[in-house]
Design a protein around this motif. Structure first.
Motif, PDB file in Angstrom:
ATOM      1  N   PHE A   5      38.264  29.877  48.255  1.00 28.75           N
ATOM      2  CA  PHE A   5      38.192  31.287  47.917  1.00 28.75           C
ATOM      3  C   PHE A   5      37.095  31.547  46.905  1.00 28.75           C
ATOM      4  CE2 PHE A   5      43.087  31.482  48.427  1.00 28.75           C
ATOM      5  CZ  PHE A   5      42.988  31.845  49.762  1.00 28.75           C
ATOM      6  N   SER A   6      36.442  32.696  47.029  1.00 30.02           N
ATOM      7  CA  SER A   6      35.604  33.184  45.942  1.00 30.02           C
ATOM      8  C   SER A   6      36.556  33.590  44.817  1.00 30.02           C
ATOM      9  CB  SER A   6      34.785  34.398  46.398  1.00 30.02           C
ATOM     10  OG  SER A   6      35.664  35.504  46.631  1.00 30.02           O
ATOM     11  N   TYR A   7      36.022  33.864  43.641  1.00 29.68           N
ATOM     12  CA  TYR A   7      36.902  34.298  42.550  1.00 29.68           C
ATOM     13  C   TYR A   7      37.635  35.582  42.929  1.00 29.68           C
ATOM     14  CZ  TYR A   7      35.245  30.882  39.085  1.00 29.68           C
ATOM     15  OH  TYR A   7      34.987  29.737  38.374  1.00 29.68           O
ATOM     16  N   GLN A   8      36.947  36.519  43.579  1.00 31.15           N
ATOM     17  CA  GLN A   8      37.581  37.774  43.979  1.00 31.15           C
ATOM     18  C   GLN A   8      38.710  37.521  44.982  1.00 31.15           C
ATOM     19  OE1 GLN A   8      37.095  40.895  42.810  1.00 31.15           O
ATOM     20  NE2 GLN A   8      35.655  40.076  41.308  1.00 31.15           N
ATOM     21  N   GLY A  15      47.334  37.802  43.186  1.00 34.86           N
ATOM     22  CA  GLY A  15      47.987  39.067  42.898  1.00 34.86           C
ATOM     23  C   GLY A  15      47.642  39.713  41.569  1.00 34.86           C
ATOM     24  N   PHE A  16      46.439  39.500  41.070  1.00 31.04           N
ATOM     25  CA  PHE A  16      46.028  40.214  39.868  1.00 31.04           C
ATOM     26  C   PHE A  16      44.639  40.800  40.032  1.00 31.04           C
ATOM     27  CE2 PHE A  16      43.716  36.465  38.633  1.00 31.04           C
ATOM     28  CZ  PHE A  16      44.553  35.405  38.886  1.00 31.04           C
ATOM     29  N   THR A  21      42.409  37.353  33.648  1.00 31.40           N
ATOM     30  CA  THR A  21      43.594  36.557  33.978  1.00 31.40           C
ATOM     31  C   THR A  21      43.171  35.266  34.679  1.00 31.40           C
ATOM     32  OG1 THR A  21      44.884  38.584  34.199  1.00 31.40           O
ATOM     33  CG2 THR A  21      45.835  36.586  35.127  1.00 31.40           C
ATOM     34  N   LEU A  22      42.232  35.362  35.598  1.00 32.95           N
ATOM     35  CA  LEU A  22      41.745  34.167  36.289  1.00 32.95           C
ATOM     36  C   LEU A  22      41.124  33.193  35.295  1.00 32.95           C
ATOM     37  CD1 LEU A  22      41.293  32.688  38.956  1.00 32.95           C
ATOM     38  CD2 LEU A  22      39.115  33.901  39.157  1.00 32.95           C
ATOM     39  N   ILE A  46      45.179  26.272  44.020  1.00 35.07           N
ATOM     40  CA  ILE A  46      45.929  27.417  43.495  1.00 35.07           C
ATOM     41  C   ILE A  46      47.421  27.191  43.715  1.00 35.07           C
ATOM     42  CG2 ILE A  46      46.445  29.873  43.806  1.00 35.07           C
ATOM     43  CD1 ILE A  46      43.464  30.258  44.523  1.00 35.07           C
ATOM     44  N   ASP A  47      47.796  26.801  44.943  1.00 36.84           N
ATOM     45  CA  ASP A  47      49.208  26.587  45.257  1.00 36.84           C
ATOM     46  C   ASP A  47      49.815  25.495  44.366  1.00 36.84           C
ATOM     47  OD1 ASP A  47      49.041  28.555  47.222  1.00 36.84           O
ATOM     48  OD2 ASP A  47      48.706  27.103  48.834  1.00 36.84           O
ATOM     49  N   LYS A  48      49.089  24.409  44.167  1.00 35.42           N
ATOM     50  CA  LYS A  48      49.573  23.308  43.330  1.00 35.42           C
ATOM     51  C   LYS A  48      49.706  23.758  41.874  1.00 35.42           C
ATOM     52  CE  LYS A  48      48.466  18.573  41.995  1.00 35.42           C
ATOM     53  NZ  LYS A  48      47.518  17.459  42.138  1.00 35.42           N
TER      54      LYS A  48
END
Length: 61
Positions: A5-8, A15-16, A21-22, A46-48
């Protein structure tokens, strides 16, 4: 297949709405990938990361 994923896109997936926050999550250890000027985050990372920071709420009666 690993998705990147890109940061966006990562922000939308998580979900933010703000990069602040990132950035906090990255400082807390969310891995990022940089190739040249391109920065990406693996969906599996991200999931981990989210699973490792899961908190189960308990109700006090």
């Amino acid at each position: 297949m690993i998705e990147y994923f890109s940061y966006q896109e990562a922000m939308k997936y998580m979900g933010f709405k703000t990069q602040d926050t990132l950035r906090v999550y990255i400082k807390q250890g969310l891995p990022t990938i940089q190739v040249g000027k391109s920065k990406r985050i693996a969906k599996s990372d991200i999931d981990k990361f989210m699973a490792q920071h899961r908190v189960v709420a308990t109700q006090n009666k």
